[in-house]
Every structure is written in structure tokens, then in C-alpha cells.
Design a protein around this motif. Structure first.
Motif, PDB file in Angstrom:
ATOM      1  N   SER A  19       2.685 -20.037  22.093  1.00 47.61           N
ATOM      2  CA  SER A  19       2.782 -18.599  21.847  1.00 47.61           C
ATOM      3  C   SER A  19       1.421 -18.073  21.391  1.00 47.61           C
ATOM      4  O   SER A  19       0.597 -18.823  20.872  1.00 47.61           O
ATOM      5  CB  SER A  19       3.847 -18.328  20.778  1.00 47.61           C
ATOM      6  OG  SER A  19       3.435 -18.859  19.530  1.00 47.61           O
ATOM      7  N   ALA A  20       1.190 -16.785  21.604  1.00 40.89           N
ATOM      8  CA  ALA A  20      -0.094 -16.188  21.224  1.00 40.89           C
ATOM      9  C   ALA A  20      -0.145 -16.019  19.709  1.00 40.89           C
ATOM     10  O   ALA A  20       0.854 -15.703  19.071  1.00 40.89           O
ATOM     11  CB  ALA A  20      -0.257 -14.841  21.906  1.00 40.89           C
ATOM     12  N   ALA A  21      -1.336 -16.254  19.127  1.00 40.87           N
ATOM     13  CA  ALA A  21      -1.500 -16.092  17.680  1.00 40.87           C
ATOM     14  C   ALA A  21      -1.767 -14.628  17.365  1.00 40.87           C
ATOM     15  O   ALA A  21      -2.535 -13.974  18.061  1.00 40.87           O
ATOM     16  CB  ALA A  21      -2.643 -16.967  17.178  1.00 40.87           C
ATOM     17  N   GLY A  22      -1.131 -14.134  16.320  1.00 36.45           N
ATOM     18  CA  GLY A  22      -1.387 -12.748  15.905  1.00 36.45           C
ATOM     19  C   GLY A  22      -0.093 -11.985  15.752  1.00 36.45           C
ATOM     20  O   GLY A  22       0.931 -12.346  16.336  1.00 36.45           O
ATOM     21  N   MET A  23      -0.152 -10.930  14.947  1.00 38.07           N
ATOM     22  CA  MET A  23       1.044 -10.161  14.624  1.00 38.07           C
ATOM     23  C   MET A  23       0.653  -8.688  14.497  1.00 38.07           C
ATOM     24  O   MET A  23      -0.448  -8.381  14.056  1.00 38.07           O
ATOM     25  CB  MET A  23       1.563 -10.675  13.268  1.00 38.07           C
ATOM     26  CG  MET A  23       2.854 -10.080  12.788  1.00 38.07           C
ATOM     27  SD  MET A  23       3.125 -10.550  11.047  1.00 38.07           S
ATOM     28  CE  MET A  23       4.426 -11.730  11.187  1.00 38.07           C
ATOM     29  N   ALA A  24       1.539  -7.802  14.902  1.00 38.08           N
ATOM     30  CA  ALA A  24       1.305  -6.371  14.708  1.00 38.08           C
ATOM     31  C   ALA A  24       1.627  -6.046  13.253  1.00 38.08           C
ATOM     32  O   ALA A  24       2.740  -6.295  12.799  1.00 38.08           O
ATOM     33  CB  ALA A  24       2.188  -5.561  15.642  1.00 38.08           C
ATOM     34  N   LEU A  25       0.646  -5.545  12.509  1.00 38.66           N
ATOM     35  CA  LEU A  25       0.867  -5.383  11.068  1.00 38.66           C
ATOM     36  C   LEU A  25       0.799  -3.960  10.561  1.00 38.66           C
ATOM     37  O   LEU A  25       1.010  -3.721   9.371  1.00 38.66           O
ATOM     38  CB  LEU A  25      -0.104  -6.278  10.299  1.00 38.66           C
ATOM     39  CG  LEU A  25       0.475  -7.684  10.164  1.00 38.66           C
ATOM     40  CD1 LEU A  25      -0.586  -8.745  10.167  1.00 38.66           C
ATOM     41  CD2 LEU A  25       1.362  -7.797   8.932  1.00 38.66           C
ATOM     42  N   TYR A  26       0.512  -2.995  11.412  1.00 40.07           N
ATOM     43  CA  TYR A  26       0.432  -1.636  10.879  1.00 40.07           C
ATOM     44  C   TYR A  26       1.798  -1.113  10.439  1.00 40.07           C
ATOM     45  O   TYR A  26       1.913  -0.531   9.364  1.00 40.07           O
ATOM     46  CB  TYR A  26      -0.223  -0.694  11.888  1.00 40.07           C
ATOM     47  CG  TYR A  26      -1.725  -0.860  11.953  1.00 40.07           C
ATOM     48  CD1 TYR A  26      -2.468  -1.090  10.794  1.00 40.07           C
ATOM     49  CD2 TYR A  26      -2.413  -0.796  13.167  1.00 40.07           C
ATOM     50  CE1 TYR A  26      -3.836  -1.255  10.840  1.00 40.07           C
ATOM     51  CE2 TYR A  26      -3.792  -0.949  13.219  1.00 40.07           C
ATOM     52  CZ  TYR A  26      -4.507  -1.183  12.058  1.00 40.07           C
ATOM     53  OH  TYR A  26      -5.854  -1.337  12.103  1.00 40.07           O
ATOM     54  N   ALA A  27       2.822  -1.339  11.244  1.00 37.68           N
ATOM     55  CA  ALA A  27       4.130  -0.773  10.890  1.00 37.68           C
ATOM     56  C   ALA A  27       4.632  -1.280   9.527  1.00 37.68           C
ATOM     57  O   ALA A  27       5.075  -0.487   8.706  1.00 37.68           O
ATOM     58  CB  ALA A  27       5.142  -1.042  11.993  1.00 37.68           C
ATOM     59  N   PRO A  28       4.541  -2.587   9.250  1.00 38.49           N
ATOM     60  CA  PRO A  28       5.036  -3.031   7.933  1.00 38.49           C
ATOM     61  C   PRO A  28       3.990  -2.959   6.825  1.00 38.49           C
ATOM     62  O   PRO A  28       4.281  -3.361   5.696  1.00 38.49           O
ATOM     63  CB  PRO A  28       5.427  -4.485   8.195  1.00 38.49           C
ATOM     64  CG  PRO A  28       4.492  -4.942   9.250  1.00 38.49           C
ATOM     65  CD  PRO A  28       4.214  -3.741  10.123  1.00 38.49           C
ATOM     66  N   PHE A  29       2.768  -2.476   7.107  1.00 39.81           N
ATOM     67  CA  PHE A  29       1.651  -2.672   6.174  1.00 39.81           C
ATOM     68  C   PHE A  29       1.899  -2.135   4.765  1.00 39.81           C
ATOM     69  O   PHE A  29       1.799  -2.859   3.769  1.00 39.81           O
ATOM     70  CB  PHE A  29       0.356  -2.073   6.744  1.00 39.81           C
ATOM     71  CG  PHE A  29      -0.851  -2.457   5.941  1.00 39.81           C
ATOM     72  CD1 PHE A  29      -1.508  -3.646   6.178  1.00 39.81           C
ATOM     73  CD2 PHE A  29      -1.291  -1.650   4.900  1.00 39.81           C
ATOM     74  CE1 PHE A  29      -2.597  -4.030   5.412  1.00 39.81           C
ATOM     75  CE2 PHE A  29      -2.378  -2.029   4.118  1.00 39.81           C
ATOM     76  CZ  PHE A  29      -3.034  -3.215   4.385  1.00 39.81           C
ATOM     77  N   ILE A  30       2.220  -0.852   4.673  1.00 34.35           N
ATOM     78  CA  ILE A  30       2.376  -0.241   3.342  1.00 34.35           C
ATOM     79  C   ILE A  30       3.525  -0.903   2.584  1.00 34.35           C
ATOM     80  O   ILE A  30       3.423  -1.191   1.389  1.00 34.35           O
ATOM     81  CB  ILE A  30       2.623   1.279   3.490  1.00 34.35           C
ATOM     82  CG1 ILE A  30       1.298   1.977   3.695  1.00 34.35           C
ATOM     83  CG2 ILE A  30       3.317   1.871   2.282  1.00 34.35           C
ATOM     84  CD1 ILE A  30       0.444   2.006   2.441  1.00 34.35           C
ATOM     85  N   GLY A  31       4.603  -1.187   3.294  1.00 34.16           N
ATOM     86  CA  GLY A  31       5.747  -1.836   2.658  1.00 34.16           C
ATOM     87  C   GLY A  31       5.369  -3.197   2.087  1.00 34.16           C
ATOM     88  O   GLY A  31       5.729  -3.538   0.960  1.00 34.16           O
ATOM     89  N   LEU A  32       4.611  -3.980   2.879  1.00 32.44           N
ATOM     90  CA  LEU A  32       4.185  -5.304   2.411  1.00 32.44           C
ATOM     91  C   LEU A  32       3.263  -5.181   1.204  1.00 32.44           C
ATOM     92  O   LEU A  32       3.369  -5.935   0.238  1.00 32.44           O
ATOM     93  CB  LEU A  32       3.458  -6.051   3.546  1.00 32.44           C
ATOM     94  CG  LEU A  32       4.333  -6.572   4.684  1.00 32.44           C
ATOM     95  CD1 LEU A  32       3.463  -7.096   5.824  1.00 32.44           C
ATOM     96  CD2 LEU A  32       5.261  -7.680   4.185  1.00 32.44           C
TER      97      LEU A  32
END
Lengths: 408, 336
Positions: free
Chosen positions: A322-335
Motif C-alpha cells: 500500500s502507498a505510504a501517507g495519509m490525508a490529514l487536513y480533515a482531522p487536523f484540528i480535531g487531532l
């Protein structure tokens, strides 16, 4: 003069030790006053920000925007909008594009796309080596002149320490800022996750901590020798934190960042072969995560998103493929706010790691000084996001313009 | 979204519906597999060897990695359960044409297959297929990367049980390349769940994975120490490429340190048995005198392989059917 009036926001700017409920007045893209309205002029509109935080615009030191070349994953327009919705006023775009961002033409194209989209401001990172292949120096001065804020090899390996030394010397000659990541490819040796109990159990090839620390030692020594201005991108190990600290104690000027994922998750997340957590740098142990959090609290590390969206099919594969990496903008503030609410990060340190520190690395302004361009975001700390975490961005301002407004 | 492999393979009431790993399986379930296999061994000795448990079912052998031996035992097992069997050596051909693993499997599922026997070079491949690709097809893991080879481990358990009468209380040493061994990982989980007194893994640090003791095994670097009081010695096959990858200096040096000789075997209990999942490298991990000697049970292991595979295929197919029927039952109070 006509003012935009932001009323009753909790204004937090760590660099200015400001944390107060007050009013702000903006005009012509600039912050004109905090507190009382300046004499003369009229209020054109008022934004009621009661209960919300107004924080300096976040500056992302690493994001993969995938345009040109990989637009099936996202475009400059879609990803800078997502960035604005996560509170980022500025985004450093990694040069991993097709063609690689190693020529002024590609940089120009990226800038044009970003400005016509009109969301977060794009700060291009030019490729450090031609084609990101790690062997031949890219045209560094041309890239800088084309508008690159720094040069990066986007976590692709540099062939050897000889090339690393020479590219640092060359960049130092022209005072070009380098973003360097620490990964000894020979030690990583095909590994796909942190070398530890989870990798052993799942039978996945591990990446030892020394793949990062040995490369980091080499980078730090060469920075010292060449005097290049450099920033270390996305460290993942506790040991790297202490190595950076020692280097700074010796007087070395070097900044560094950590990806948000490494502050939130550990290698245990990979249980069940969850390919969403196939990331570079790898998620490491809880001790590593704690050391990284402590370093952010101590003001030693900036935080970046390392946002790297992929098409779904690239993630739907056995873990190693599988490709390495994750979309992180949508959960960013919550995280981020989850770390604050759980007491793992102080609010001041978290905000500073996203504004003051990256601004200092890049030589940009940050914070709320009267007469300066207004880059900020308005956060509702209570509103829950799609993942059930608290914290949502209500609006983001870039150079005084509201580029993002939460859809009602 | 993702489920731990040990949970994914069980139905709501704890029966097998896939067979992905020995990890997390209860002693009772592992014992049931062994008991079922035992009952099939007796059918193997009859003139008519077939039983009708999988009549009308289609089993597809999906081998992304070559293995004639394992594939043949699965083929024989399926045949003896009266299933229809399709052998596909996919290896790299389909994926080389740009087809993803998912596309390949969806095509096969569309042919109304009931069970996939999967061998793949990637750890977690069988788990990935069971969870995200074809959840309604029973998946039997015939080896995934370094992760698991549960049918091989269960045939080893059967071998130990038939020679030692029980697994509980036994001291077992697994010797050689643990790092790359899916067999060793599956054996460790099965042995510990079945009550083995101690599982020792033996080899140089280059061939023992970091944190191997977190699986419950005990690491030994010295074969002589590890063999002391041992009831069972399992020798693993050493692949030639380990020398090229800077993991070992030579076969000769490996044999001196970790090769099983008559002399070293004398350090174990007098009635210790010697096992090897095959194929054997004589003179590399084991001396011929030991491999062919009175304590060796290597050949028996092969004959038990078919019975064990019949057992897990029959159990997983029945669990899979039960779980699908349960899913189709209207929920109480659901009027539609």
C-alpha cells in the motif's frame, strides 16, 4: 477607511504572550487595531466571534499537493482549500510532482494554480536534486529565484554523504534554506513500519530507530561543517529529540518539525494490517511519542501536517504494497485539540509549533502586530468534527482576506 | 475498520470461518482442529479415501508464490473432501498486466467460488483478502510473507501430539532463520496456546527478530544450551539468499553453530523428536544421520499435512456457511 470588525474573540498569540477576549479591526489586508477602534473610518461589517478562538494562521512545513501529475489524488485547489479549512494560511508544497518540481516552470505553474484557487498561500519547496533522484544538484539558485522558499528532497534518498555534503556547500554559498529528512536507506532496507513488537508479530519488515538517528547525526555534522541554513523534516524518535538538543547546545542553528500523526499514534495502530497507518516516517513507540510531545511543549519542534492524500485503490492493498501517507487536513484540528484536551500539549505550545516556529524557520511574520498582514484562523473549540473530535475551523484569513468560511 | 486477524477468522459464536493465523485461537479450538485431523487420518488409510463434506463446493488454489508441495497437499485435501478444485498460479502475471489483487479476486468471486487457499509474498495478504476483498469466501492462509503459515504449524502440532501424546508441558526448540519464518511465528502461537512448557527460538541475532520474546518465546543464541531438556527440536530451512544479505557469513559456519548433529541432539532428552517443515538442506541445518535417524519424524509430517488441511477446510467452510445464514436471518422485530 472601512473596517472589518471581529468582535469578542479569544485572541491567542503565543509569540506576543497575548491571550485575551478582545476586538480586532482590519483594513486593506492589515491588522489596524487590537482593542479599541482606531479614530475615524467606519465599520463595514462585524464578525461576531464570541466563544471562538482567533489564532495566528498556521504554517504547514510539509504537505503533498500532488499537482501537477497526480491529480487523481487531489489538486492544488482541492488541497489548499482543505488546508484553509484546517486553519493553515500557508502551505509548503513538497516537490514530489510529475514532472518533479525541479524547474522554474513547474514552480510557476504551481503558484499560478494556487493563486487562482485563492485559498491557503502556497510556498513551493523546490526539488533539492534533479528528478529527486538524489544524485545531481537541482538548479538551486534558479529555483530560489522562481519563488521557492526552501528546497527539499521530499523524503527521497540522497545518494550518499558525498552528495549531501556538496549540496549543502552549494546551498550555503547562496544562503538557500534546505529541508532535510533523516533516513538511512540502507538501514531502512525495505522496511515498512517501526521495528518493534508489532512488526515482529505481523511479520512486517521493520525500520530501526538507527535508520533515522544515524542519518540525523550525519546531517547535523555536515550542517556544522558547511554552515548551511537547514531544517530537519519530520523526526520520529525520542533519540532524535535529544540529538537535536545537544546540537543546539553546541551552538548549531537548526530547526525541526514532527508530523501530527507521530504525536497522535504509535506503531500499535498498524495491528490488523491497517494500511491507513502506513506512513513515512513510521509511527513509532509510545516512548517516542511522549518524547516528541515533550519537545513540542518545550518549544523545540514545529508541527507539520505531512498531509499526503492517495487514491483509495493505492491504500487497498496488502500493507507492504500500500502507498505510504495519509490525508490529514480533515482531522487536523480535531487531532491537535485532542492532544490539548488530553493534557498532552499545552495550547500555547501547540499554536506556537504551528505558527511562531515555522515562521521563524521560513523568515515570515506570525502573530498579531498592528500594521501587519493579517493571517489568522477562527476556531470553534467545542464544535465536533466528522470524526467526533472537538474543534472546527470557522474561518481562515490570508493577508486580510477571508479565504475560507465554514459552510453553514 | 480493520480487525485483528485473530478475531476476523471467527464467527460470532467462536467458530472458524477463515483460517488466517494460529494467533489468538483458543486451546479448545486448536484441539478441535487436531481431533478432526486425527479422524481424517483414519479415512486416509481406507481404500476409498473420499468424504462428501465439500461436495458441490468450489475451492480455488490461489498461489501468488510458487510452492508445488503445499499446493499439492491442499489440492489432495480438497479432492478428498469431494470439492471441485481450480488451481491458479498467478504469481506475477496478472499484476504485471496492471490488474490489482482486488480485481483478480473479484473476478474469481464472480465465478461463485466458496473457498480461496491463498499463498502470497506479502505479510497480511490473506487477512486483507478476507477483510476487504471477498469476506463471503472462506480464506485459508497457505502462507503470507513472514507472518503466518497456520496449516503447516497445525500439522506440526499434530505430529508432536501423535508422538508425544500431548503438547502441554513440552519444551520445544525452533532453530534457524526465525526472522523470515512464517512457520516459526505460527508454531510459537499454537504451541503456547496448547500449553507447551517453553518455546525456545535459537539463532544468531541477525536471524532472530527484535522483540521476539514479546510473542512469549525465549531467545537463545547457543544451540547447546537451547537443546538442554528439550522434548521437540524443530529445524527451519535456511534460504541461500541469507548469505548475500549480510545475515550470515557462510553455510559452513551456520552448520558449525546451529546445524543439528547426532552429538548435539544427545544434549536433548533421550526421547526428543526432530522435525523439519522441509525441504531439507542436508549439511546446512541438519546432518543426514539425524534427518534419517530414529528420532526424526520428518516424513510423518508430510502425511499428516493432508489430514490437517482437510480439517481446517471442512471447519472453515461450515463456519462460513453458518455465519452467512445468520447474516440472512431477519433480526427480531424487523418487520420487513
Amino acid at each position: 477607511m472601512k473596517y472589518l470588525h471581529i468582535r469578542d474573540a479569544r485572541v491567542i498569540a503565543p509569540a506576543q504572550q497575548l491571550d485575551d477576549v478582545c476586538d480586532l479591526y482590519l483594513a486593506e489586508g492589515q491588522l489596524r487595531a487590537i482593542g479599541e477602534k482606531p479614530a475615524g473610518g467606519t465599520i463595514e461589517s462585524t464578525l461576531d466571534a464570541q466563544g471562538n478562538w482567533l489564532v495566528p494562521g498556521f504554517i504547514d512545513l510539509s504537505s503533498y499537493l500532488n499537482e501537477p501529475g497526480y491529480t487523481q489524488r487531489g489538486t492544488i485547489a482541492s488541497e489548499t482549500r482543505a488546508a484553509a479549512a484546517a486553519g493553515f494560511s500557508h502551505v509548503c508544497a513538497q516537490p514530489l510532482t510529475r514532472p518533479v518540481a525541479d524547474s522554474p516552470a513547474v514552480i510557476q505553474l504551481m503558484q499560478d494554480k494556487a493563486s487562482s484557487a485563492g485559498y491557503s498561500r502556497l510556498l513551493p519547496l523546490g526539488a533539492l536534486t534533479q528528478g529527486l533522484e538524489g544524485e545531481q544538484l537541482a538548479n538551486m539558485v534558479s529555483l530560489r529565484n522562481a519563488g521557492c522558499i526552501a528546497l527539499s528532497n521530499a523524503r527521497q534518498p540522497i545518494k550518499d554523504s558525498y552528495v549531501l555534503r556538496r549540496l549543502m556547500e552549494y546551498a550555503a554559498t547562496y544562503d538557500i534554506l534546505l529541508f532535510l529528512s533523516a533516513d538511512d536507506a540502507a538501514l531502512s532496507n525495505g522496511g515498512v513500519m517501526h521495528e518493534g513488537p508489532t512488526a515482529t508479530r505481523l511479520g512486517l519488515a521493520g525500520i530501526p530507530e538507527t535508520a533515522e538517528t544515524i542519518a540525523l547525526a550525519q546531517i547535523l555534522l555536515l550542517i556544522e561543517q558547511t554552515g548551511v541554513r537547514a531544517h530537519i523534516s519530520q523526526i520520529s524518535c525520542a533519540r532524535s529529540v535529544s540529538m537535536l538538543r545537544e546540537a543546539r547546545q553546541r551552538g548549531l542553528q537548526v530547526s525541526a518539525d514532527v508530523a501530527i500523526a507521530n504525536l497522535c499514534y504509535t506503531d500499535a495502530q498498524v495491528n490488523g494490517y491497517d494500511s491507513r497507518y502506513h506512513l513515512l516516517p513510521s509511527l513509532r513507540s509510545e516512548a517516542d511519542r511522549q518524547a516528541l510531545l515533550a519537545a513540542v511543549n518545550a518549544g523545540e519542534l514545529a508541527i507539520c501536517s505531512n498531509h499526503q492524500p492517495h487514491e483509495i485503490v493505492a491504500k487497498k492493498a496488502p500493507f507492504a504494497e500500500s502507498a505510504a501517507g495519509m490525508a490529514l487536513y480533515a482531522p487536523f484540528i480535531g487531532l491537535l485539540l485532542q492532544r490539548v484536551n488530553d493534557g498532552e500539549l499545552t495550547l500555547n505550545a501547540a499554536l506556537s509549533a504551528l505558527s511562531t516556529l515555522p515562521a521563524a524557520t521560513l523568515g515570515l511574520h506570525s502573530g498579531f502586530a498592528e500594521g501587519q498582514r493579517f493571517n489568522a484562523s477562527l476556531i470553534n473549540p467545542e464544535q465536533t468534527d466528522a470524526y467526533g473530535r472537538s474543534g472546527q475551523v470557522i474561518a481562515t484569513f490570508v493577508d486580510g482576506f477571508k479565504v475560507y468560511q465554514q459552510p453553514s | 475498520m480493520t480487525t485483528d486477524p485473530s478475531q476476523l477468522q471467527l464467527t460470532a459464536d467462536g467458530r472458524l470461518k477463515h483460517f488466517l493465523t494460529t494467533e489468538g485461537l483458543s486451546r479448545a479450538l486448536l484441539t478441535e482442529i487436531l481431533d478432526t485431523a486425527d479422524s481424517f487420518i483414519s479415512t486416509q488409510e481406507r481404500a476409498v479415501k473420499k468424504v462428501p463434506l465439500l461436495r458441490g463446493k468450489t475451492v480455488v488454489n490461489l498461489f501468488f508464490e510458487n510452492s508445488t508441495r503445499t499446493r499439492s497437499t491442499f489440492e489432495l485435501a480438497a479432492t478428498r473432501l469431494s470439492a471441485d478444485i481450480l488451481n491458479l498460479d498467478i504469481q506475477r502475471s496478472a499484476t504485471a498486466k496492471g490488474e490489482t489483487l482486488m480485481d483478480t479476486l473479484w473476478n474469481l468471486e464472480a465465478m461463485y467460488s466458496d473457498m480461496f487457499v491463498v499463498r502470497h509474498a506479502d505479510s497480511g495478504a490473506a487477512h486483507f483478502i478476507a477483510e476487504q476483498v471477498t469476506p463471503n469466501v472462506a480464506i485459508i492462509n497457505a502462507g503470507d510473507g513472514r507472518h503466518a503459515h497456520p496449516t503447516q504449524a497445525m500439522l506440526d502440532m499434530l505430529t508432536i501430539r501423535r508422538h508425544k501424546h500431548q503438547i502441554a508441558g513440552q519444551i520445544v526448540a525452533i532453530v534457524g532463520d526465525i526472522l523470515h519464518s512464517r512457520v516459526a511465528r505460527s508454531q510459537i502461537h499454537a504451541l503456547l496456546a496448547l500449553g507447551a512448557a517453553e518455546v525456545r527460538v535459537v539463532g544468531p541475532a541477525t536471524l532472530l527478530p527484535k522483540d521476539i520474546e514479546s510473542l512469549g518465546a525465549k531467545a537463545y543464541y547457543d544451540l547447546n544450551l537451547a537443546l538442554r531438556d528439550c522434548d521437540v527440536v524443530i529445524m527451519l530451512r535456511l534460504q541461500k539468499e541469507r548469505m548475500q544479505n549480510a545475515l550470515l557469513p557462510s553455510e559452513g559456519e551456520f552448520f558449525k553453530l546451529y546445524g543439528l548433529t547426532t552429538e548435539k541432539l544427545a544434549l536433548a532428552k533421550p526421547d526428543a523428536i526432530v522435525m523439519h517443515p522441509g525441504p531439507i538442506n542436508r549439511g546446512v541445518e541438519i546432518e543426514s544421520a539425524v534427518a534419517d535417524g530414529p528420532q526424526s519424524v520428518i516424513l510423518n509430517q508430510v502425511s499428516y499435512g493432508i489430514a490437517v488441511r482437510m480439517a481446517v477446510m471442512a471447519m472453515a467452510m461450515s463456519g462460513q456457511q453458518a455465519s452467512q445464514q445468520a447474516a440472512q436471518q431477519p433480526v427480531e422485530g424487523d418487520t420487513e
